[in-house]
Design a protein around this motif. Structure first.
Motif, mmCIF file in Angstrom:
data_model
loop_
_atom_site.group_PDB
_atom_site.id
_atom_site.type_symbol
_atom_site.label_atom_id
_atom_site.label_comp_id
_atom_site.label_asym_id
_atom_site.label_seq_id
_atom_site.Cartn_x
_atom_site.Cartn_y
_atom_site.Cartn_z
ATOM 1 N N GLU A 56 -6.467 1.752 35.775
ATOM 2 C CA GLU A 56 -7.841 2.066 36.179
ATOM 3 C C GLU A 56 -8.435 3.141 35.280
ATOM 4 O O GLU A 56 -9.577 3.036 34.819
ATOM 5 C CB GLU A 56 -7.861 2.558 37.630
ATOM 6 C CG GLU A 56 -7.624 1.514 38.684
ATOM 7 C CD GLU A 56 -7.774 2.126 40.068
ATOM 8 O OE1 GLU A 56 -8.918 2.434 40.448
ATOM 9 O OE2 GLU A 56 -6.749 2.319 40.749
ATOM 10 N N PHE A 57 -7.662 4.189 35.052
ATOM 11 C CA PHE A 57 -8.134 5.321 34.253
ATOM 12 C C PHE A 57 -8.543 4.869 32.856
ATOM 13 O O PHE A 57 -9.599 5.266 32.340
ATOM 14 C CB PHE A 57 -7.042 6.390 34.175
ATOM 15 C CG PHE A 57 -7.443 7.625 33.429
ATOM 16 C CD1 PHE A 57 -8.165 8.624 34.062
ATOM 17 C CD2 PHE A 57 -7.110 7.797 32.096
ATOM 18 C CE1 PHE A 57 -8.549 9.773 33.381
ATOM 19 C CE2 PHE A 57 -7.486 8.931 31.405
ATOM 20 C CZ PHE A 57 -8.214 9.918 32.049
ATOM 21 N N LEU A 58 -7.728 4.037 32.228
ATOM 22 C CA LEU A 58 -8.055 3.565 30.887
ATOM 23 C C LEU A 58 -9.322 2.711 30.897
ATOM 24 O O LEU A 58 -10.106 2.736 29.935
ATOM 25 C CB LEU A 58 -6.882 2.787 30.305
ATOM 26 C CG LEU A 58 -5.640 3.627 29.973
ATOM 27 C CD1 LEU A 58 -4.516 2.737 29.469
ATOM 28 C CD2 LEU A 58 -5.966 4.708 28.944
ATOM 29 N N THR A 59 -9.525 1.961 31.967
ATOM 30 C CA THR A 59 -10.769 1.189 32.097
ATOM 31 C C THR A 59 -11.976 2.122 32.137
ATOM 32 O O THR A 59 -12.992 1.885 31.471
ATOM 33 C CB THR A 59 -10.733 0.315 33.357
ATOM 34 O OG1 THR A 59 -9.643 -0.605 33.261
ATOM 35 C CG2 THR A 59 -12.030 -0.469 33.517
ATOM 36 N N TRP A 60 -11.858 3.212 32.894
ATOM 37 C CA TRP A 60 -12.956 4.181 32.958
ATOM 38 C C TRP A 60 -13.191 4.832 31.595
ATOM 39 O O TRP A 60 -14.331 5.090 31.210
ATOM 40 C CB TRP A 60 -12.647 5.260 33.992
ATOM 41 C CG TRP A 60 -12.363 4.744 35.362
ATOM 42 C CD1 TRP A 60 -12.826 3.586 35.931
ATOM 43 C CD2 TRP A 60 -11.522 5.357 36.348
ATOM 44 N NE1 TRP A 60 -12.336 3.447 37.198
ATOM 45 C CE2 TRP A 60 -11.526 4.519 37.493
ATOM 46 C CE3 TRP A 60 -10.763 6.524 36.389
ATOM 47 C CZ2 TRP A 60 -10.813 4.819 38.651
ATOM 48 C CZ3 TRP A 60 -10.037 6.830 37.541
ATOM 49 C CH2 TRP A 60 -10.070 5.982 38.665
ATOM 50 N N CYS A 61 -12.099 5.093 30.871
ATOM 51 C CA CYS A 61 -12.209 5.775 29.583
ATOM 52 C C CYS A 61 -12.965 4.946 28.552
ATOM 53 O O CYS A 61 -13.512 5.492 27.590
ATOM 54 C CB CYS A 61 -10.821 6.118 29.044
ATOM 55 S SG CYS A 61 -10.032 7.515 29.879
#
Length: 250
Positions: A56-61
């Protein structure tokens, strides 16, 4: 001879124009075990949830303008001395998560630390994921596995001294040693240093995370444990960062 290097006035001015968003975000995804105890989850469940949060975090990044590098630290040199069952479950989740990142085709994977000290089946899986992304012209995601900052600096010095010893230039190294010489032998060689370090779960220390590279980084300590970390938490960290006046020690 000075070993301290600071940006020039012109370089600082250029950086100031670019610094509303970070180029390199580094994350300490802490608080997994505390969150598991508080919510009645098993260690394996929380490791899986932590891996899902990484995705999820990488998607937000991907929405951060100008971002070139993300570093995640799921396993320290100290962590590998925890009970074997705990470590086995964690490294399997790391390997599975890394392969899922590779399968997205959106990131080029690199490793920090000493991942080849892990069981052969895990290192083979990690190598496969990295090789799958090696030629991608994409932002880099560093995964720090069996990583410790002092260990990294020690390995950097060992590599630096060995290279000069083999070339017969140790005297030259002693006379002209510079920070760049050391940086070129770190695990992050060729990458920008972190601009923003986010530590989840509220602990206000770096615990040996990238001590050389984070000298001038901004450190944001988020109270939310990693399994519960949200995009709103990331947005808050980015807003906080955009309001910082970075002076690089001057």
């Amino acid at each position: 001879m000075s070993l301290i290097s600071t940006p020039s006035h012109q370089e600082r001015g250029h950086r100031a124009d670019q610094e509303s968003t970070p180029r390199h975000v580094a994350v300490i995804p802490d608080g997994n075990r505390r969150w598991a105890r508080a919510h009645g989850h098993s260690p394996l469940d929380v490791h899986r949830r932590g891996g899902e949060k990484v995705l999820e975090f990488l998607t937000w990044c991907q929405d951060i303008t100008g971002l070139t590098t993300v570093t995640l630290w799921p396993l320290s040199t100290e962590n590998i001395h925890r009970p074997a069952a705990h470590v086995d479950a964690l490294v399997q989740v790391i390997a599975d998560t890394t392969q899922t990142i590779a399968d997205t085709g959106r990131w080029r994977i690199r490793y920090l630390g000493t991942p080849h000290c892990l069981p052969p089946r895990i290192t083979r899986a990690l190598d496969t994921a990295a090789e799958q992304t090696r030629r991608l012209d994409r932002p880099v995601v560093n995964i720090a596995i069996a990583y410790g900052g002092r260990d990294e600096i020690l390995r950097s010095f060992q590599a630096l001294i060995t290279s000069h010893q083999q070339a017969g230039t140790l005297d030259h190294l002693i006379q002209h040693l510079s920070p760049d010489d050391i940086s070129k032998h770190l695990d992050t060689a060729g990458q920008p240093d972190p601009d923003l370090v986010i530590r989840a779960a509220g602990e206000q220390r770096l615990s040996g995370f990238m001590p050389w590279q984070t000298t001038y980084a901004e450190h944001y300590f988020c109270p939310t444990p990693w399994p519960a970390f949200t995009k709103a938490d990331l947005d808050t960290a980015l807003t906080w960062y955009s309001n910082r006046a970075r002076t690089y020690g001057l």
